[in-house]
Design an enzyme around this catalytic site. Sequence first.
Site, PDB file in Angstrom:
ATOM      1  N   SER A  57      71.211 100.375   5.923  1.00 40.18           N
ATOM      2  CA  SER A  57      70.277 100.522   4.794  1.00 40.18           C
ATOM      3  C   SER A  57      69.155 101.471   5.204  1.00 40.18           C
ATOM      4  CB  SER A  57      69.687  99.164   4.432  1.00 40.18           C
ATOM      5  OG  SER A  57      68.821  98.743   5.466  1.00 40.18           O
ATOM      6  N   ASP A  94      73.566 103.592   3.326  1.00 37.10           N
ATOM      7  CA  ASP A  94      73.661 102.835   2.081  1.00 37.10           C
ATOM      8  C   ASP A  94      72.416 103.141   1.225  1.00 37.10           C
ATOM      9  OD1 ASP A  94      74.966 101.030   0.466  1.00 37.10           O
ATOM     10  OD2 ASP A  94      74.091  99.250   1.402  1.00 37.10           O
ATOM     11  N   HIS A  95      72.611 103.367  -0.031  1.00 35.03           N
ATOM     12  CA  HIS A  95      71.492 103.587  -0.971  1.00 35.03           C
ATOM     13  C   HIS A  95      70.455 104.604  -0.509  1.00 35.03           C
ATOM     14  CE1 HIS A  95      72.778 100.554  -3.825  1.00 35.03           C
ATOM     15  NE2 HIS A  95      73.109  99.829  -2.781  1.00 35.03           N
ATOM     16  N   GLU A 146      76.411 106.742  -7.385  1.00 35.91           N
ATOM     17  CA  GLU A 146      76.451 105.484  -8.151  1.00 35.91           C
ATOM     18  C   GLU A 146      76.150 105.749  -9.618  1.00 35.91           C
ATOM     19  OE1 GLU A 146      74.526 102.076  -6.463  1.00 35.91           O
ATOM     20  OE2 GLU A 146      74.655 100.921  -8.315  1.00 35.91           O
ATOM     21  N   HIS A 192      73.701  92.612  -6.443  1.00 38.37           N
ATOM     22  CA  HIS A 192      73.101  92.560  -5.110  1.00 38.37           C
ATOM     23  C   HIS A 192      72.388  91.231  -4.895  1.00 38.37           C
ATOM     24  CE1 HIS A 192      73.018  97.164  -5.297  1.00 38.37           C
ATOM     25  NE2 HIS A 192      73.806  96.847  -4.287  1.00 38.37           N
ATOM     26  N   GLY A 193      72.254  90.833  -3.644  1.00 37.40           N
ATOM     27  CA  GLY A 193      71.397  89.692  -3.307  1.00 37.40           C
ATOM     28  C   GLY A 193      72.043  88.338  -3.528  1.00 37.40           C
TER      29      GLY A 193
END
Length: 325
Positions: A57, A94-95, A146, A192-193
């Site tokens: 991340s 990631d992201h 994305e 997510h999460g």
Amino acid sequence: MKYDYKELGLANTKEMFAKAYNEGYAVPALNFVTIEQLNGIVDAVIEAKSPVILLVSPNLHRQLGQEMTARLAQVAADRIKTSGLDIPIALHLDHGMSYEHCVEAIEGGFSSVMIDGSKLPFEENIALTRKVVEYAHARNVTVEAELGILKGKEEEGTEGTDESMYTDPAMAVEFIERSGCDSLAISIGTCHGLVKMVPNEDGSLPELRYDILEYISERKPGFPIVLHGCSNISPEYVEMINKHGGSIEKTAGIPDGQVHKASKLAVCKINIATDGWICGLANTRRILDEEPKAIDSRCFTLKIRPIMKELYLHKIEIMGSANRI
Ligand code: 13P
């Protein structure tokens, strides 16, 4: 310092995805935040002979720094090579939230980057992705983009969203054609999460929107789709955390059967972060409670590694990626 991912022993995801698409499985993309997790991931992929993508991340990249991130991935690749197996391992940002961060990651030895323009208007998302693609492809690095929005937040300190927005499949096809991305993360009902699925009135869980995958794969055969937010949130770990001093909500994650089904369709990469975190933290809390006289962290780190390995072996089994080298 600049690194070339090939010199670090890391693989490009293009070939990994081509094999996964043709053989009907998904490559596990596994986030790590501790050395025990990283070692557990490598132990599992060696035992199962599974390709793997290490997910880093932006927060972890900042925390570890360029040098440490590259070297950790290199050591992971070296451990695999030393085992005598030719298992592809990729290092993936990631992201990535900006062009600049993607460039920094590519210069820092990442073999694949994600540019997350999902919160931007469609045309701006395409333009940003194109810009990253041009830079990355000139260096033989692959790019994930994305389209569509997943509910929840990536990790503490990051911005989250309250609403999911399913990806419009026709827009996804146009996005793939115009952006030049190598893979696309889409929203088909994962989140997510911790908070993922809201049970139906009869207690059953909703199904992922496989129809969106089918629409895209009919029009773009061979194109790899990515799913984020696929943790299962096992009640075992939630209960263990709460029993040993924590206080987290019991929620419904994505059932293993649904992840398995998606991995047989156009999905070639499945991201898992939360399951690794809660498994590691639950067991850390448990061991610390059981060993009140311990004075150094090895009382739990040594025991966590094989537990992490078992978790990742299970993920490999669900995604069907064992013995794919
Ligand atoms: P989970 O929160 O379901 O593990 O998903 C992680 C993820 O998608 C990272 O990009």
